[in-house]
Every structure is written in structure tokens, then in C-alpha cells.
Motif scaffolding. Sequence first.
Motif, PDB file in Angstrom:
ATOM      1  N   GLN A   1      51.567  51.213  45.139  1.00  0.00           N
ATOM      2  CA  GLN A   1      51.205  52.523  45.659  1.00  0.00           C
ATOM      3  C   GLN A   1      49.688  52.604  45.799  1.00  0.00           C
ATOM      4  OE1 GLN A   1      52.492  55.778  43.249  1.00  0.00           O
ATOM      5  NE2 GLN A   1      51.586  57.328  44.572  1.00  0.00           N
ATOM      6  N   VAL A   2      49.225  52.952  46.970  1.00  0.00           N
ATOM      7  CA  VAL A   2      47.797  53.047  47.232  1.00  0.00           C
ATOM      8  C   VAL A   2      47.297  54.416  46.802  1.00  0.00           C
ATOM      9  CG1 VAL A   2      46.037  53.037  49.020  1.00  0.00           C
ATOM     10  CG2 VAL A   2      47.934  51.409  49.131  1.00  0.00           C
ATOM     11  N   GLN A   3      46.202  54.431  46.109  1.00  0.00           N
ATOM     12  CA  GLN A   3      45.629  55.708  45.717  1.00  0.00           C
ATOM     13  C   GLN A   3      44.131  55.601  45.522  1.00  0.00           C
ATOM     14  OE1 GLN A   3      47.212  57.089  41.963  1.00  0.00           O
ATOM     15  NE2 GLN A   3      46.993  55.102  40.977  1.00  0.00           N
ATOM     16  N   SER A  25      42.886  51.744  44.794  1.00  0.00           N
ATOM     17  CA  SER A  25      43.745  50.740  44.160  1.00  0.00           C
ATOM     18  C   SER A  25      45.065  50.616  44.901  1.00  0.00           C
ATOM     19  CB  SER A  25      44.007  51.133  42.703  1.00  0.00           C
ATOM     20  OG  SER A  25      44.711  52.351  42.632  1.00  0.00           O
ATOM     21  N   GLY A  26      45.748  49.504  44.654  1.00  0.00           N
ATOM     22  CA  GLY A  26      47.010  49.235  45.332  1.00  0.00           C
ATOM     23  C   GLY A  26      46.856  48.075  46.293  1.00  0.00           C
ATOM     24  N   SER A  27      47.834  47.946  47.166  1.00  0.00           N
ATOM     25  CA  SER A  27      47.845  46.842  48.123  1.00  0.00           C
ATOM     26  C   SER A  27      47.006  47.224  49.342  1.00  0.00           C
ATOM     27  CB  SER A  27      49.283  46.532  48.548  1.00  0.00           C
ATOM     28  OG  SER A  27      49.306  45.470  49.477  1.00  0.00           O
ATOM     29  N   LEU A 101      46.338  48.451  55.290  1.00  0.00           N
ATOM     30  CA  LEU A 101      47.178  48.034  54.178  1.00  0.00           C
ATOM     31  C   LEU A 101      47.802  46.654  54.347  1.00  0.00           C
ATOM     32  CD1 LEU A 101      49.020  51.414  53.535  1.00  0.00           C
ATOM     33  CD2 LEU A 101      46.795  50.624  52.692  1.00  0.00           C
ATOM     34  N   TYR A 111      43.065  58.312  53.520  1.00  0.00           N
ATOM     35  CA  TYR A 111      43.513  58.635  52.174  1.00  0.00           C
ATOM     36  C   TYR A 111      42.495  59.553  51.508  1.00  0.00           C
ATOM     37  CZ  TYR A 111      47.275  55.213  52.207  1.00  0.00           C
ATOM     38  OH  TYR A 111      48.433  54.528  52.496  1.00  0.00           O
ATOM     39  N   GLN A 114      42.326  62.994  44.491  1.00  0.00           N
ATOM     40  CA  GLN A 114      42.903  64.248  43.990  1.00  0.00           C
ATOM     41  C   GLN A 114      41.839  65.328  43.779  1.00  0.00           C
ATOM     42  OE1 GLN A 114      42.183  61.657  42.153  1.00  0.00           O
ATOM     43  NE2 GLN A 114      41.244  62.425  40.268  1.00  0.00           N
TER      44      GLN A 114
END
Length: 122
Positions: A1-3, A25-27, A101, A111, A114
Motif C-alpha cells: 500500500q502506497v502512502q 512508502s510502498g511499491s 507505481l 497522493y 494525512q
Amino acid sequence: QVQLVESGGGLVQAGGSLRLSCAASGSIFSIRNMAWYRQAPGKQRVLVARITTGSTTNYADSVKGRFTISRDAAKNTVYLQMNSLKFEDTAVYYCYAELALNLGSTSFYQYWGQGTQVTVSS
């Protein structure tokens, strides 16, 4: 999961400094532009600073000379060094990044983090 995960917000007195960090982070295959936005209560979200893959930067007039955006490509991280903070800098600060991605992909997706609260006391 990308965040995108932000850190570094908090409460500071006017004239003080804070450093925000945002790690993707993530792929992730590649990252294009990265930026920081902010949203004060009752106001729209606005661009604070932006940095390209070639490290070209631009800033909102209200923060020029006080804020510095930088990035660490190896860590997929963008920073915002905020100096000489003013009461009017109080807002929720959001990290933004354009991410590809898939290996070799030229399609970039937007993206958002938060958000992290920055409060400057006068």
C-alpha cells in the motif's frame, strides 16, 4: 500500500522553527514533483512550496525567505524547514507527491499525506 507519512508538526512560539518530513512508502517506481500545502481553519488548501525532480523550487510569497523545501531521493522523502514562524503560519500542513507505481511507467498519480498540525503561538 502506497502512502505518504508526515511528521514534525507541533506547537511553537512565534519566531521559532519547525522541520516537517514526509516519507513515501510502498511499491513506488519513481517520484516526480513533491510539495507542501497548508489549510488554515475556514480557508482553502494552498500551495506552500514545491520541488521538482531536478530540485527546482518555488514558494508562496508569504513564506519566501523563511521556508526551505528539500528532498532526499534515496529516502523518498521531502522536507520543509520553517524558520521565523508567524501566527499566520498556523495550519494543517499536507504533503503531496506525484508517484509512478509500476516499473517503467510514465503514468503519475497524485497522493496526499494525512496532514500534520502546525500551531504558532503569538
